[in-house]
Structure formats: structure tokens, C-alpha cells
Design a protein around this motif. Structure first.
Motif, short mmCIF file in Angstrom:
data_model
loop_
_atom_site.label_atom_id
_atom_site.label_comp_id
_atom_site.label_asym_id
_atom_site.label_seq_id
_atom_site.Cartn_x
_atom_site.Cartn_y
_atom_site.Cartn_z
N ARG A 71 0.82 -1.22 0.00
CA ARG A 71 0.00 0.00 0.00
C ARG A 71 0.85 1.26 0.00
O ARG A 71 0.47 2.27 -0.58
CB ARG A 71 -0.94 0.01 1.20
N LYS A 72 1.99 1.22 0.69
CA LYS A 72 2.86 2.40 0.80
C LYS A 72 3.97 2.39 -0.26
O LYS A 72 4.83 3.27 -0.25
CB LYS A 72 3.51 2.45 2.19
N ASN A 73 3.91 1.42 -1.18
CA ASN A 73 4.93 1.29 -2.23
C ASN A 73 6.34 1.27 -1.66
O ASN A 73 7.25 1.89 -2.20
CB ASN A 73 4.79 2.40 -3.28
N LEU A 74 6.51 0.55 -0.56
CA LEU A 74 7.83 0.41 0.05
C LEU A 74 8.63 -0.65 -0.70
O LEU A 74 8.06 -1.66 -1.12
CB LEU A 74 7.71 0.02 1.52
N PRO A 75 9.91 -0.47 -0.86
CA PRO A 75 10.72 -1.44 -1.61
C PRO A 75 11.10 -2.67 -0.78
O PRO A 75 12.25 -3.09 -0.79
CB PRO A 75 11.95 -0.61 -1.98
#
Length: 142
Positions: A71-75
Motif C-alpha cells: 500500500r505504501k509502495n515500500l521497496p
């Protein structure tokens, strides 16, 4: 499958016999085994009950972290949750309300600590739990 609360079917049904600790678990279309280790009198045919408890918490925590990362587009590439269950003396637990006797402790080592406590299983295990036991309905002979 037996019913609970009227016509609602049970989510999980466990079958066993009195001759051993080995149990068959039916969760929907999934079949699992549980047992105790040999040193506890079992045949080690599957994880023990505490392994399943830790598995539920670990899987839920990992899924929650993964959902948060997506959801937070974290890698975030991988998630590792390590869990250990033990018994401790209540007097040795500074943050615990209970101060006498023994307590169960679950140590969880994870990444993204701030989101891990939002896992629904974590919230269930740390909230008041109401477990209602009732006698199963006896079936009349056919």
C-alpha cells in the motif's frame, strides 16, 4: 462438520483418538496434522499446538507487513518473522500486570515494528479473549 451458533459451520474441526496425541485438522479444504514431539510422548507427525499458535501469529504479522509495504509502495523484498514461546516468572516481567505465578511469553523478531502490532491475530492475542466451551450435540443412531 459440526455446527456452532445455529447453522454456521465450524471454521476448524480437529479429529483425534485417545491412543495418541496425533490430531487431524480440517480447515476448510485444507488438511493438517498436529502432534507432540517424541520427548513429550507423541510421534512428531506434525507441529505441536504452540507451533500452530506461533505460526498463526507469524503468518498474520508477515501478511500485515506485506500489505502495508504494498500500500505504501515500500521497496520491501522479503519479510522474516521469527517467534519463540516460553514460560517466565511474572515477577520478572516489568511490563506485565500480573506479578505472581508464571506467564506465557512470545518473543517476536521482525522488521517494520510499527505495523506488526496491527496484525489481527496479534490484536486478538493481546485483547480479552472469551473462549466459550459447550458440549457437542450427540447424534442419534441412524
Amino acid at each position: 462438520m459440526s455446527t456452532q451458533n445455529g447453522d454456521r459451520k465450524a471454521d476448524v474441526v480437529v479429529h483425534g483418538d485417545a491412543s495418541s496425541f496425533k490430531q487431524e485438522i480440517v480447515a476448510g479444504k485444507h488438511r493438517l496434522l498436529a502432534d507432540e514431539p517424541v520427548n513429550a510422548g507423541g510421534s512428531d507427525a506434525g507441529p505441536d499446538p504452540y507451533d500452530y499458535l506461533l505460526t498463526a501469529l507469524g503468518v498474520c504479522t508477515s501478511m500485515t507487513i506485506g500489505l502495508y509495504a504494498r500500500r505504501k509502495n515500500l521497496p520491501l523484498q522479503t519479510i522474516k518473522v521469527s517467534l519463540r514461546q516460553s514460560r517466565i516468572y511474572a515477577k520478572d516481567c516489568e511490563e506485565c500486570e500480573t506479578k505472581e505465578g508464571m506467564l506465557d511469553r512470545i518473543d517476536v523478531e521482525i522488521e517494520l515494528m510499527e505495523i506488526a502490532a496491527k496484525c489481527p491475530v496479534h490484536r486478538t492475542l493481546t485483547s480479552e479473549i472469551n473462549i466459550r466451551l459447550r458440549a457437542a450435540e450427540k447424534k442419534s443412531p441412524a
